[in-house]
Design an enzyme around this catalytic site. Structure first.
Site, PDB file in Angstrom:
ATOM      1  N   GLU A   1       1.501   2.846  13.046  1.00 22.31           N
ATOM      2  CA  GLU A   1       0.481   2.759  12.002  1.00 22.31           C
ATOM      3  C   GLU A   1      -0.623   1.921  12.614  1.00 22.31           C
ATOM      4  O   GLU A   1      -0.595   0.707  12.536  1.00 22.31           O
ATOM      5  CB  GLU A   1       1.081   2.127  10.745  1.00 22.31           C
ATOM      6  CG  GLU A   1       0.236   2.374   9.523  1.00 22.31           C
ATOM      7  CD  GLU A   1      -0.913   1.395   9.426  1.00 22.31           C
ATOM      8  OE1 GLU A   1      -1.936   1.591  10.134  1.00 22.31           O
ATOM      9  OE2 GLU A   1      -0.797   0.436   8.656  1.00 22.31           O
TER      10      GLU A   1
ATOM     11  N   HIS B   1      -5.292   0.140   1.264  1.00 15.95           N
ATOM     12  CA  HIS B   1      -5.850  -1.135   1.733  1.00 15.95           C
ATOM     13  C   HIS B   1      -7.001  -0.904   2.711  1.00 15.95           C
ATOM     14  O   HIS B   1      -7.751  -1.823   3.006  1.00 15.95           O
ATOM     15  CB  HIS B   1      -4.762  -2.021   2.349  1.00 15.95           C
ATOM     16  CG  HIS B   1      -4.357  -1.635   3.717  1.00 15.95           C
ATOM     17  ND1 HIS B   1      -3.535  -0.572   3.992  1.00 15.95           N
ATOM     18  CD2 HIS B   1      -4.671  -2.167   4.924  1.00 15.95           C
ATOM     19  CE1 HIS B   1      -3.354  -0.475   5.294  1.00 15.95           C
ATOM     20  NE2 HIS B   1      -4.028  -1.425   5.882  1.00 15.95           N
TER      21      HIS B   1
ATOM     22  N   ILE C   1       1.762  -3.709  24.361  1.00 22.22           N
ATOM     23  CA  ILE C   1       2.481  -2.512  24.802  1.00 22.22           C
ATOM     24  C   ILE C   1       2.190  -2.233  26.279  1.00 22.22           C
ATOM     25  O   ILE C   1       3.043  -1.747  27.018  1.00 22.22           O
ATOM     26  CB  ILE C   1       2.118  -1.289  23.907  1.00 22.22           C
ATOM     27  CG1 ILE C   1       2.967  -0.078  24.276  1.00 22.22           C
ATOM     28  CG2 ILE C   1       0.650  -0.932  23.977  1.00 22.22           C
ATOM     29  CD1 ILE C   1       4.403  -0.168  23.892  1.00 22.22           C
ATOM     30  N   GLU C   2       0.987  -2.596  26.706  1.00 23.95           N
ATOM     31  CA  GLU C   2       0.614  -2.354  28.103  1.00 23.95           C
ATOM     32  C   GLU C   2       1.348  -3.300  29.049  1.00 23.95           C
ATOM     33  O   GLU C   2       1.348  -3.082  30.259  1.00 23.95           O
ATOM     34  CB  GLU C   2      -0.898  -2.543  28.289  1.00 23.95           C
ATOM     35  CG  GLU C   2      -1.778  -1.534  27.526  1.00 23.95           C
ATOM     36  CD  GLU C   2      -2.065  -1.977  26.088  1.00 23.95           C
ATOM     37  OE1 GLU C   2      -1.438  -2.954  25.612  1.00 23.95           O
ATOM     38  OE2 GLU C   2      -2.918  -1.336  25.444  1.00 23.95           O
TER      39      GLU C   2
ATOM     40  N   ASP D   1       0.881  -1.160   0.000  1.00 22.20           N
ATOM     41  CA  ASP D   1       0.000   0.000   0.000  1.00 22.20           C
ATOM     42  C   ASP D   1       0.925   1.219   0.000  1.00 22.20           C
ATOM     43  O   ASP D   1       1.350   1.703   1.045  1.00 22.20           O
ATOM     44  CB  ASP D   1      -0.889  -0.031   1.246  1.00 22.20           C
ATOM     45  CG  ASP D   1      -1.835   1.161   1.308  1.00 22.20           C
ATOM     46  OD1 ASP D   1      -1.621   2.139   0.563  1.00 22.20           O
ATOM     47  OD2 ASP D   1      -2.781   1.111   2.114  1.00 22.20           O
TER      48      ASP D   1
ATOM     49  N   SER E   1       2.345  -9.840  17.800  1.00 24.50           N
ATOM     50  CA  SER E   1       2.150 -10.912  16.819  1.00 24.50           C
ATOM     51  C   SER E   1       3.471 -11.618  16.566  1.00 24.50           C
ATOM     52  O   SER E   1       4.550 -11.046  16.751  1.00 24.50           O
ATOM     53  CB  SER E   1       1.609 -10.305  15.521  1.00 24.50           C
ATOM     54  OG  SER E   1       1.908 -11.147  14.434  1.00 24.50           O
TER      55      SER E   1
ATOM     56  N   GLU F   1     -10.713  -2.529  15.288  1.00 26.31           N
ATOM     57  CA  GLU F   1      -9.573  -3.225  15.907  1.00 26.31           C
ATOM     58  C   GLU F   1      -9.025  -2.494  17.124  1.00 26.31           C
ATOM     59  O   GLU F   1      -8.205  -3.020  17.861  1.00 26.31           O
ATOM     60  CB  GLU F   1      -8.426  -3.497  14.926  1.00 26.31           C
ATOM     61  CG  GLU F   1      -8.778  -4.535  13.877  1.00 26.31           C
ATOM     62  CD  GLU F   1      -7.591  -4.999  13.066  1.00 26.31           C
ATOM     63  OE1 GLU F   1      -6.683  -4.183  12.841  1.00 26.31           O
ATOM     64  OE2 GLU F   1      -7.567  -6.176  12.687  1.00 26.31           O
TER      65      GLU F   1
ATOM     66  N   ASP G   1       5.453  -5.444  19.229  1.00 26.85           N
ATOM     67  CA  ASP G   1       4.312  -6.060  18.551  1.00 26.85           C
ATOM     68  C   ASP G   1       3.982  -7.350  19.279  1.00 26.85           C
ATOM     69  O   ASP G   1       4.880  -8.045  19.739  1.00 26.85           O
ATOM     70  CB  ASP G   1       4.639  -6.348  17.079  1.00 26.85           C
ATOM     71  CG  ASP G   1       3.394  -6.414  16.204  1.00 26.85           C
ATOM     72  OD1 ASP G   1       3.353  -5.711  15.191  1.00 26.85           O
ATOM     73  OD2 ASP G   1       2.458  -7.168  16.543  1.00 26.85           O
TER      74      ASP G   1
ATOM     75  N   ARG H   1       0.119   4.506   1.947  1.00 27.17           N
ATOM     76  CA  ARG H   1       0.396   4.403   3.371  1.00 27.17           C
ATOM     77  C   ARG H   1       1.883   4.443   3.654  1.00 27.17           C
ATOM     78  O   ARG H   1       2.367   5.287   4.404  1.00 27.17           O
ATOM     79  CB  ARG H   1      -0.191   3.073   3.882  1.00 27.17           C
ATOM     80  CG  ARG H   1       0.385   2.558   5.164  1.00 27.17           C
ATOM     81  CD  ARG H   1       0.083   1.049   5.273  1.00 27.17           C
ATOM     82  NE  ARG H   1       0.568   0.475   6.510  1.00 27.17           N
ATOM     83  CZ  ARG H   1       1.768  -0.086   6.671  1.00 27.17           C
ATOM     84  NH1 ARG H   1       2.640  -0.101   5.681  1.00 27.17           N
ATOM     85  NH2 ARG H   1       2.107  -0.608   7.829  1.00 27.17           N
TER      86      ARG H   1
ATOM     87  N   GLY I   1       3.234  -1.531  17.542  1.00 22.41           N
ATOM     88  CA  GLY I   1       2.675  -2.417  16.510  1.00 22.41           C
ATOM     89  C   GLY I   1       3.572  -2.423  15.294  1.00 22.41           C
ATOM     90  O   GLY I   1       3.157  -2.086  14.194  1.00 22.41           O
TER      91      GLY I   1
END
Lengths: 553, 336
Positions: A321, A489, A305-306, A228, A279, A330, A277, A231, A255
């Site tokens: 982002e 996207h 992050i928390e 993208d 994931s 989300e 992140d 972006r 993220g």
């Protein structure tokens, strides 16, 4: 495929084994309980046979003398990184297990397969002790020696060196944790019953997050985002064109995905980037960052992050982002706000800095006939019952500008430096004046524009359009996800009006007619990552106000 | 069926389709004219076969095939599907006035109880990408063994997988080479993953460099689930001087029981279907001359740990006199 460029050992500890042990001792009471304590009982099973040793070096010596396998020489020759070492161990073990010999001219290609990340032996002590092995000699050595000499003279440098080593140790620790996670996930994922959705529903504790995080663990979603260009170019251009803002700064990337924004920042001169992140993609980010030579600048942390512990108290810049469909689907922005409140310096910068949100009424008879009227007659059968869900849920579609039937209305601005979580549920008035005659109002579309300002003080007008920003000669950068720009996207959020309830009443409207109403964003109680959008609308010539709600889930 | 079909889609799209109860996927399947029209013709044009018969529709989805069968004169149709789409199917059957002819059962084929001990005809649209990925063939075979009357019919009853080599330099660069340089950064760790993931995409016929060759034929009357793991040698004849960047696979489907046999193909030479083709990129590029052969072996088996994933291995060898162009290798792929 071309051989990857040889990797330097920058991710391995550059300290000797003994000084590392000292630091371990020092840090013992500082929450390292996850670390495997080095017990005397550790058993190193020989790479080449069944003999067991209590010391990894003895074991390797045995392999060298008995079997002519010089592991240390191999890892040196092949210039292996952390993962490379692990793969080499598992490769050797699998060859031995299969009764095959180790090729004399072993190359990295022989064991590049990801499967060699999976331990051949359960609890293989060798894998846990790779960091204890002697340093791979190379370019770094001279640098190390220089440092050592400098330190002898300067106690300040010594202190700095200790903290440097601590950081490195932390990094290795995290790297190893991520390796363990990678292996665990690979195995877990394979065992998961993909058919178990019903089972999941009956589980006691609701979890809005695991699907969210796991949906970002595959290649294709990142490919879509990286490709993208609207972006990714926008972030790149702002960061590279404003290097003075990033030079020497500490940046937090919330993220981080594949690590692209972190690397932009590092390349722009940031002194340090912390990339977080939750994931599994972060394992790839770590590899990417290492391969591009930023391992000393960028620290990857896996977790929410928390929950993760950052190695710094404050950061100068937060880049993220976080934008979702209809901006807030989300709910990642909540985490960014949390990170800002906890970590951003009082004069720190948010990148991007402002968001303007837009709504416009649409009429798109072609879409309606292709996707909604379609169900009226499917190969001669009436399938209208399939229409139901289409009006219940917000859709993500790229709507051509020609479907808009008025100028868009800017219904909300979020200033990232000041917005709070409670600002993310809201009810706003909107209005529009039709610019053309329409047979029916088919729905509404919502999109957002992102602005990247150089300072906290700069103001973005609430009706500023990103597509006009650059042309206006203003500073900073901006991009739109609306029909006025190239498709992204995110496309647009489309809320289709349910016309199946109202019977035979003409909804035709003329150019010049005024529409007004309210637009509401709410978070459903049953899923904190979902979004409910409600609209009311009324034509100036009509007494009756219409209303409808749409879900994004 | 909807759930299975979603597996091949972009994950971002999965989100999206989830969000309106899979309607999108049913819309896509119904709008796949090659697919739906072939089934319709096979059923509706063969009233002599369907008249007064008991029909089982395995994985009935929106029940379109069941309704075709009623139209063809079936005495009764049983539609079975695991997905909640069956609730919609019930509404559809109702408004089309076929509730007395069609019984819809939600559940696994292995668990539901049919109102008839035997059926005369099984109809099913069970095919997945690469024919076998996330396919329901094993369920169809289970239904055949348990419910199909002797001399009963299966629609369709034959499936064939084909392969060919293609020139695809530009797109390979876009999909695979992309990771070599992402905004100036080396992203090769993601390239490795990309190479092991077969791509479901449409291939233009002019990209096809070799003659197609059949690598697997399944006769649904006789095949067993064991046949779904197979090793097939293949030979591809180069039609012209060109490069081969990838091998592709597609399948043809036959309804041989029809009065006039009906067949449709999902290959690159014919009309678009939602199955598209499956592209397996090779690590290296083969430089072939007209008349030369690429010989290889296709090995396919369900993943040991997750039977829904496929482990595909392709080994290949370019047979040529020219030592500078000789090439040999093997690639492993995972469809998951």
């Amino acid at each position: 495929m071309a051989d990857p460029t040889p990797k330097k050992e920058t991710d391995a500890p550059t300290s000797s084994a003994s000084s590392e042990a000292d630091i371990l001792d020092l840090k013992d009471d500082e929450g390292w309980e996850d670390a495997e304590p080095e017990e005397d009982t550790t058993q190193f099973i020989s790479l080449m046979d069944d003999e067991v040793f209590s010391d990894i070096n003895q074991m390797l010596k045995h392999c060298k003398e008995k079997h002519n396998l010089d592991f240390l020489d191999l890892r040196q020759k092949l210039a292996l990184d952390f993962y490379g070492n692990i793969k080499l161990v598992n490769f050797i073990r699998s060859q031995v297990h299969d009764g095959k010999s180790i090729p004399q001219d072993l190359s990295r290609k022989d064991f590049e397969d990801e499967k060699f990340l999976k331990p051949i032996l359960e609890d293989d002590a060798v894998l846990f002790s790779l960091d204890d092995l002697p340093e791979v000699a190379g370019a770094e050595d001279s640098e190390e020696n220089d440092k050592a000499k400098r330190m002898e003279k300067d106690p300040g440098a010594l202190v700095a060196r200790v903290s440097e080593l601590e950081d490195e140790l932390r990094r290795v620790q995290l790297q190893f944790e991520s390796y363990q996670n990678t292996v665990k996930e690979t195995l877990d994922k394979k065992w998961e019953d993909k058919n178990g959705s019903e089972k999941e529903e009956t589980e006691e504790k609701r979890d809005d997050d695991s699907h969210y995080f796991s949906s970002y663990s595959y290649n294709d979603i990142h490919e879509t985002m990286l490709k993208d260009t609207i972006r990714t170019d926008a972030y790149r251009d702002f960061i590279y064109n404003n290097k003075d803002l990033f030079a020497g700064k500490v940046v937090l990337d919330v993220g981080c995905g594949t690590g692209i924004l972190s690397m932009f920042c590092a390349k722009a001169g940031a002194s340090r980037v912390i990339s977080v992140d939750n994931s599994a993609i972060i394992d790839k980010a770590r590899e990417n960052i290492f391969n591009n030579g930023f391992a000393d600048k960028i620290t990857c942390l896996r977790g929410k992050i928390e929950e993760v512990k950052l190695p710094v108290d404050k950061v100068d810049i937060i880049v993220s982002e976080w934008m979702g469909y209809c901006l807030l689907y989300e709910a990642m922005f909540d985490s960014v706000i949390w990170a800002r409140d906890k970590y951003l310096q009082p004069d720190g910068l948010m990148v991007p800095s402002h968001i303007n949100m837009w709504v416009a009424p649409v009429a798109d008879p072609d879409y309606i006939s292709d996707h909604i009227a379609f169900w009226r007659d499917v190969y001669g059968f009436d399938m209208k019952s399939m229409q139901a869900g289409i009006h219940e849920d917000a859709q993500v579609l790229d709507m051509p500008a020609s479907t808009l039937c008025s100028e868009p209305f800017p219904f909300l601005q979020l200033s990232l430096h000041t917005t709070t979580v409670k600002d993310l549920v809201f009810k706003r008035k909107w209005e529009a004046k039709l610019t053309k005659d329409i047979d029916a109002l088919d729905g509404f579309i919502i999109w957002f524009d992102s602005f990247f300002m150089r300072t906290r003080q700069e103001v973005v007008p609430e009706n500023a359009k990103a597509e006009e920003w650059a042309a206006s000669g203003k500073k900073g950068n901006a991009f739109t996800t609306g029909p006025g720009g190239k498709v992204t996207h995110w496309k647009q959020g489309v809320m289709l009006i349910d016309s199946t309830k109202e019977k035979a009443e003409s909804t035709a409207m003329k150019a010049g007619e005024q529409l007004s109403g309210e637009l509401e964003y709410a978070v459903p109680e049953d899923n904190s990552r979902a979004l409910n959008v409600s609209m009311t609308w009324k034509s100036a010539s009509d007494e009756k106000e219409e209303s409808q709600s749409w879900k994004m889930r | 069926m909807a759930d299975e079909k979603m597996k091949g889609m972009e994950h971002s799209e999965v989100h999206y389709f989830n969000s309106y109860n899979h309607h999108g996927i049913h819309e896509e399947m119904l709008k796949d004219e090659v697919r739906t029209r072939s089934y319709m013709n096979a059923i509706v044009q063969n009233k002599h076969l369907f008249k007064d018969k008991i029909v089982l529709d395995v994985g009935c989805g929106t029940s379109i095939l069941s309704m075709f069968a009623v139209k063809a004169g079936a005495k009764h149709v049983i539609g079975v599907d695991m997905s909640t789409i069956i609730e919609k199917a019930r509404e559809i059957v109702e408004v089309n006035g076929m509730s007395d002819k069609i019984t819809l059962l939600q559940g696994k084929m292995e668990e539901v109880e049919l109102p008839f001990p035997k059926v005369d005809i099984i109809i099913s649209e069970w095919m997945g990408y690469f024919l076998l990925y996330e396919s329901m063939l094993d369920t169809v075979l289970y239904a055949r063994d348990k419910y199909l009357a002797p001399n009963g019919l299966i629609f369709p009853d034959k499936a064939t997988i084909f392969m060919a080599g293609i020139e695809d330099g530009e797109y390979k660069d876009e999909k695979i080479g992309f990771w070599d340089n992402v905004y100036g950064f080396d992203y090769s760790p993601l390239k490795h993953t990309a190479l092991t993931e077969p791509l479901v995409d449409t291939v233009e016929i002019k990209a096809v460099v070799t003659d197609p060759t059949a690598v697997l034929t399944l006769d649904l009357y006789t095949c067993t689930t064991a046949d779904l793991a197979f090793t097939s040698p293949f030979t591809l004849d180069a039609r012209r001087d060109d490069f081969i960047h990838a091998l592709i696979a597609w399948f043809d489907i036959d309804f041989t029981a029809c009065h006039k046999p009906i067949r449709f193909s999902t290959g690159p030479h014919t009309k678009y279907t939602h199955w598209k083709q499956t592209v397996f990129y090779l690590r290296e590029v083969l430089t072939v001359q007209q008349g030369e052969q690429v010989k290889g072996v296709l090995d396919n088996k369900p993943n040991e740990k997750n039977k829904r994933d496929l482990d595909v291995k392709i080994s290949y060898k370019l047979e040529t006199e020219d030592p500078t162009r000789q090439a040999e290798g093997s690639c492993e792929y995972k469809m998951c």
